[in-house]
Design a protein around this motif. Sequence first.
Motif: not given
Lengths: 432, 294
Positions: A65, A77, A79, A84, A87
């Motif tokens: 992660t 962010t 994710s 993406r 996320e």
Amino acid sequence: MTTATLHAATVAQFHLKKRAAVALPLIILAYFAYIFVSFDVAGLSERINVDNARTLVSDSYSYKTHVAQDNRNGSLTISVEGERKGEYPEGTAPDWVSLGDATVVDLGEGHIITLGAQVSYDIPGYGLVTARPDGTGVNAVFPDGNLPDYINASKNRVMIETDAGRFTITRARAEVFKYSLGWELFFFTLDSPYYDMGPAQLAAKVYSGEAGAVWQEFWTNKMWRHGDVFWALFETLLMAFLGTFGAAIVALPLSFFAARNFTPLGPLRFVARRLFDFLRGVDALIWTIVLSRAFGPGPLTGSLAILLTDTGTFGKLFSEALENVDDKQIEGVASTGAKPVQRYRFGVFPQMMPVLLSQVLYYLESNTRSATIIGAITGGGIGLLLTQAIATQKDWEEVTYYIVLIILLVMAMDTLSGWLRRKLIKGDEGGH
Amino acid sequence: MADKIVNVVQTAAVGDAYLAQIKKKRQMSFVMLVVFLALLVSGFYTADSRNAGGFWVGISNIFDFPAAMFGEAIDRAPLMPGYLVEYFPSLIETINIAAASTLIGGLLGLVMSLLVTRGFAPVPWLVNPLRRLLDILRAIPEIVIALVLIFMLGGGPVPAMIAIALHSVGALGKLFSEVNENASLKPVEGLASVGASWTQRMWFGVIPQVAPNYLSYALLRFEINIRASAILGFVGAGGIGYDLRNTMSWGVGKYDEAAAIFILLFLTIVVVDQLSGLFRNRLTHGAANTQVTL
């Protein structure tokens, strides 16, 4: 023959066998030595990419992660695998990250990383590393003494790799990787309402009438794309099925022309046999290349490539089976006044069918493997997904998943074809 | 007299029952055939709809590519012998990959087959786990192992050799163990009675019985492995397949070289098939029965 000559012959044979017993291993050894040099096996230790191997192995059973901070505007962010699609929605985080003005990442075993305008990493047994990245550099401050091996520092970049995770800081970004076991998001992605639910909760949802929605969420999982993977497997199976049985249907009538006892006409037999040799000799690889030029990538191209190659193989096998057909049965049927068609129907086919079906079913399993390979070359089915996942060089958990699925598919086909062979053909012990 | 009438009636009843049974069986076969054909036809429609180019569009230009390729080859026919010489070393590499992996697969398969044959296995509880291992080795397509190994070891013949060898161990291990099951136990018992070790019992008691069949299966495997090694070259594992991919991705202008590779590959496969067929015939039927069927 006298005893003496027999004795001499036997002794001579023994000597020959003794010499062969020594010579054969020597020849094999010499060949391997030649291969060792010609394939440059010694140079392999230089070419081997240990990092790649490590990523591959660790990725196949664990995931990472990413917690990334943009140092210029302070945005964060989180994710899975830095993708993406994986996320975390704004304002949510896994339980080892506490969001706030200064985000605290707990890597476990006392490893604490604090993100913010000042970034710090408290390493147990070493001390606190702080950094205040700005336009001039990362301005890292380390405890006194020499830097340990696991810290790699320069003016604009610091990388710390411990057992708990990896921490990288540059002028633009601060990034933490935490490794965890398992295949994350396998069932549901983070944006799914079912993501956080345990099996019991999910079962409750299914019973309360959301079975369709739960299935839909699983099937369209954006990370693992279960639906697409299923279709890819189906395409591979389709190629094997169409190729094998299509070839059997085409080869059956043609094989009569190649059998000595059904085609007394030499030239015709010659043409049929050379046709089979040609189809087999060109091989699935070249057929795939030629056909994909005309039909483009996809399951049809793969099916036809298998069909063409195996028409050659089946033609040869069937014609050999035909040559072994017992004439007595045909004569017996003919003696009752049967017409030619009836002679074939009752005199030839009952003898051939078991051999023929057994061979075709045997090829069904091996063609499932061929279909995977052809899919990887021309683009189609699970072979395509596999090569795509390998080409990204990072989705090794997906590669592992596909490999497991392929093995299961081939083994299932093996079991099915063995079962069918035993069921359809009595007396065949399934031995091939 | 009465008995005979009863017999006639019974025979008639049996005959009717038989005909009814046959009729039912035929109907079942017919239904199965129709279902099967429907599956096949709908399968082709599905495959066609999921393909990038359709069948009816493609079939009209199926000869375009071979025509372009051989057209170029004929235009530059004088260069052809040069190409054949140029790509010959790659062909040797492809054959070497196949031969080495068949040898490794055969040797390991031999050991494995003895370990998984009941009656021969020195460690009985290992029989089932090893059988599953062979199943798994057989089920993995070579390309999977090859691609993963290419990522770790870089391109070249070694990944292909390992990949094909692993698959061959699985395939030959199973075939060899089936041969072992038909081997007579008497020589093994004889050797055991004079105190021979397991290795000696296998080497002198079993191997001489099964060697011709082993060799025949290994030759068949070699035919298969030549094709596999050419295919693996195409995904980057060296040999003539690799050259083929390079000339193909170059496209027009190198089609003559692609044609040369096609010819080399085709001839190799045909020659190896014929030779190995000849040898296998000899191994299974004896030397007297050897005949070339043309």
